[in-house]
Motif scaffolding. Sequence first.
Motif, short mmCIF file in Angstrom:
data_model
loop_
_atom_site.label_atom_id
_atom_site.label_comp_id
_atom_site.label_asym_id
_atom_site.label_seq_id
_atom_site.Cartn_x
_atom_site.Cartn_y
_atom_site.Cartn_z
N ALA A 151 2.13 1.76 -3.29
CA ALA A 151 1.07 2.25 -4.16
C ALA A 151 0.82 3.73 -3.92
O ALA A 151 0.58 4.50 -4.85
N GLY A 167 -20.56 0.36 -14.00
CA GLY A 167 -20.68 1.38 -12.94
C GLY A 167 -19.72 2.49 -13.28
O GLY A 167 -18.89 2.34 -14.16
N GLU A 191 -7.01 -0.78 -17.41
CA GLU A 191 -7.70 -2.03 -17.13
C GLU A 191 -9.21 -1.86 -17.26
O GLU A 191 -9.91 -2.69 -17.86
N LEU A 192 -9.72 -0.73 -16.70
CA LEU A 192 -11.16 -0.49 -16.76
C LEU A 192 -11.59 -0.27 -18.21
O LEU A 192 -12.67 -0.72 -18.63
N THR A 230 -15.37 3.94 -9.44
CA THR A 230 -14.62 2.69 -9.28
C THR A 230 -13.16 2.99 -8.95
O THR A 230 -12.58 2.41 -8.02
N ARG A 263 -12.85 4.09 -5.44
CA ARG A 263 -13.02 3.00 -4.47
C ARG A 263 -11.79 2.10 -4.46
O ARG A 263 -11.40 1.60 -3.41
N CYS A 264 -11.21 1.89 -5.62
CA CYS A 264 -9.99 1.10 -5.67
C CYS A 264 -8.90 1.75 -4.84
O CYS A 264 -8.14 1.10 -4.13
N ARG A 319 0.83 -1.21 0.00
CA ARG A 319 0.00 0.00 0.00
C ARG A 319 0.85 1.24 0.00
O ARG A 319 0.56 2.22 -0.68
N ASP A 363 -2.52 2.50 -14.94
CA ASP A 363 -2.72 1.07 -15.06
C ASP A 363 -4.18 0.70 -14.85
O ASP A 363 -4.78 -0.04 -15.65
N LEU A 364 -4.76 1.24 -13.81
CA LEU A 364 -6.16 0.95 -13.49
C LEU A 364 -7.07 1.48 -14.57
O LEU A 364 -8.02 0.80 -15.00
N ALA A 382 -9.53 1.27 -1.25
CA ALA A 382 -9.25 -0.11 -0.83
C ALA A 382 -7.75 -0.34 -0.76
O ALA A 382 -7.26 -1.04 0.12
N GLY A 383 -7.04 0.26 -1.67
CA GLY A 383 -5.66 -0.13 -1.86
C GLY A 383 -4.63 0.68 -1.12
O GLY A 383 -3.54 0.20 -0.87
N ARG A 384 -4.94 1.94 -0.78
CA ARG A 384 -3.86 2.75 -0.26
C ARG A 384 -3.90 2.92 1.25
O ARG A 384 -4.90 2.67 1.89
#
Lengths: 115, 899
Positions: B13, B58, B27-28, B63, B66-67, B10, B23-24, B70-72
């Motif tokens: 990140a 969504g 991916e999306l 998104t 929220r990522c 984290r 990157d995200l 969640a991730g950091r």
Amino acid sequence: MTQPRADVWQGTLNLMVLTTLDAMGPLHGYGIARRIEQTSGDRLAINDGTLYPTLVKLEQGGYIASRWGLSENNRRAKYYRLTPAGRRRLARAVHDWDRTTAILAKFIPRGEQPS
Amino acid sequence: MRRVRAWAARLAASVRRARADRDLADELESHLHLLEDEFRRRGLRPHEAHRRARIQLGGVDATTERCWDAGRLRILDHLLRDLTFGVRLARKQPGFTLVATASLAIGIGLTSVVLTVVDAAFFRPLPVAHPDQLVDIYTNDPTDDDPYATSSYPDYRDLRASNSAFTDILAYTPAFATLAVGTQSRLALAEAVSGNYFQVLGLRATQGRLLRPEDDRPGALRTVVISAALRRAAFGEDAAVVGQTLHIRGHPYTVVGVAPRAFTGLTPVLQPELWVPLAWIDEVEQVGMQHVVPSPGETRLERRGQRWLFLKGRLADGETVTRAAANLDGIMSALAEAYPVSNAGHHLTLIRTSKVLVLPQMTGPLRVATLGLILVAGLVLVVTCTNIAGMLLSRGAARRQELGLRLAIGAGRGRIIQQLLVESLVLATCGGVVGIAVTWALSRAIATIRPPLPLPVTLDVALDARAVLITVGVSTVAGILAGVMPAIAGSRRDLTVALRDPEAPSRQRGWNIRDGLVTAQVAITLLLLVAGGLMTRSAVSTARADVGFDPTGLATVSTSLELLGYDDTRATRFMQGALERVRAMPAVQSAALTQRLPLSITYSRDSLLVPGRHVTERDAVPTETTVVSAGYFETLGIPLLRGRDFSTTDTPSSPRVAIVNDVLARRYWPDGDAVGQRFRVRTWDGPEYQIVGVSANYAVRYSMERPTPYIHYAASQRGLTAGVIVARTSGDVADLAATIRRELTMREPYLVFVAGYSMNDTIGATLLPVRLAAASVGATAVVAMVLAAIGLYGLIAFAVVCRTRELGIRRALGAPHGAILWLVMRHGLGALGVGAVIGGAAAYAAATALSGVLLGVKAADPWAWVAAIALLTATGVTASSVPVRQAMRLSPFTALRVE
């Protein structure tokens, strides 16, 4: 949209992602979403986007790993696969799940299975 | 392990946000494409497929967000963002930041310097191996009822040899050494130490070796260990000093090594420059406690009844202080039986070295004093923090809408508190950085204060890592202390109220703690200003006061022959010879000898018995005395009112004579001439003196004293071992003093000179306490004034912010400037007025109580009072000018244009 859709239980998404990857091998986010949809028989109401925070968390935990690859229809996509740690985690989670459902089963009257 | 990895990921990140973001996003996007493909495959038109794909995924932004959540490391990320925001805010409001920083720097600097000094003086553990194992061992002094007195050398040797509780015991005493490195001789502080001293302490030399037991044996070569400071001063920073020779009282000592830099001896506060073996104790001047019971022996090393040594033992493994005490008690009882004369009634007290502050007798009072100092410093810090809190509160009130909006769109209360706390910590950090500079400057200033003592004594308050750590700690505490209240107030969840009615806090009416605090600050400020003013006036008038003689143009050279082991006859001969040479110098108009200089700290008294006035010896009056040569009165410029000066006819074999001052003559012989009268000193069998002259009164102990009765004896009859040569010149005083010193050194190379070069130096030294007091009270007053100004500013600024809307309405309805001014200033003026009245009363009471100390100035001194009140008024005006100007400039439109 004929059937009522159930909300995803908090935390169970982790398990679903791990079982999916275990069953299917390396898969991209889109594939995981479709697989969960199929397996649940379209009864789960999730946006595909909901999946991503879970993926990020699992990856940072070291349970899954990712790399960019090409999809069947030649699109660039990020593929996820289970790591050994992820496999252990899955085994433990399945074990926990079995125990929990076994205990809960004793509280729920038999005969009329909810459909 | 896994958790650590997750955190590390984290953290990584957090740092690599930009790359991960891309990157995200990729991916999306790929996900969307795959969805679109699928929908198109099912036969939807491209446009519809695109729409459905987006619904299925969504929101992309949501998104992503929220990522991230969640991730950091969310806290870290927020902290970074708050920090950036805090710094930006600080830069956007330079005035606010400057005032806050300055105020915090003062508070933090003062607190840190007090803690640093206290720590340096008392709490830093000795820089030796395992300081916790060391135990102080004291012999009691039955005559003085003091359990913590010194021990004798024979007792020390027996205790050391027979005990089983200590691995070893060391002995030491502070001592003055007449030290000569090269040609210049001076007084130095030394420690005379037992041969095992450095071994027991577990120290290693930075160069050469330290003293060993074989150095401390009769017949050994004279060896010495020097301090790192002495090496630097006498030989140079990197000089090789092993094998060099220095002289103590004319005897050559070989330097065997240099002590560790951090080790400044066992004598607290003071810093010895050299360590000599106890075997040579008679070549230095032992200082400190000593008590003597007659006992056999030629030297102090042999006499069991002469107690002068400090002992420290290193406890053996597994031993306790209690068991060690029992062990040593047994030995002492045996000694008391064997040597009843010197040892009966003597026993030992053991106390852990780490529990002693300076000396056991002083530990209690010092603890209290230290605690008091820390409390005062803490109080300054609290006042500073409250001021900053006040400023932050008024800023918080102005930012109410901003914060309300953030709460409304979903920021957690914790987030807001965190943000506001980070902001105050940013301020505290600025304050801390400047505070370190303040601490450094103050500790430098303290280190330069030289007490009027005949040898260099400095407090070791160098700013080291410990001090910086203290400052950092104090700053953090200050930041939290100042920020927590405004942060909680600023984050209150009454959003709707905040958004609708930005003046919600103006409901506050009447007086609260802040008003009380500002009032107290104003009162303390006035008290300190008046006290500082009175002390300054007193210092000035004392310095200008007539001392009864003319101090300008008087060169002085003070020396002590006793330190060199001269006896009376030899010393007198030397001093007489020196006086004749000085008188022969062309620059000298006149010169004389005296035992003590007026206004110096030297002290000498006899009890005076006057026939006809006193009956029993108990009536004898302690009277100040000195011994002077002929020409003393002429040289200083003191008129002889009656009778004659001393002359060559006054010899040891002629009748004893004395010259007294006018006040003494009038007191005992009010009706007739004192010349020709006789008195005795000490007892009715004591020496009898005939008065041959009466001098005018002059200041003896301090300037502006009430005339003190004073007796002058004749140097030609009494002899002088320690003395001062005074010489009057029309030329340069320092030059003359240096010439005289050179002349004397030619005749006695190991001569040691004490204190200053001129009469004015001496007077300056006696004025030092007054000047120091005036300076420190003055400085404190300035600090208090700045703090009070900031407090007042905060109070008035808060009032303006709270009433912006009300003021606008009033302006719009045509309220005159005066009314607006009154509305804004009401609180501030109240605090100022009440504080001034309380402070004035306290100041007058204090001044009256101190009138005995405040020489040459009255409690109601108009200058001090006018200056203090003017300064306070200026402070009030300055503090209120900014917020008041802001209030007056308020246009009704701005004020009313709310949401």
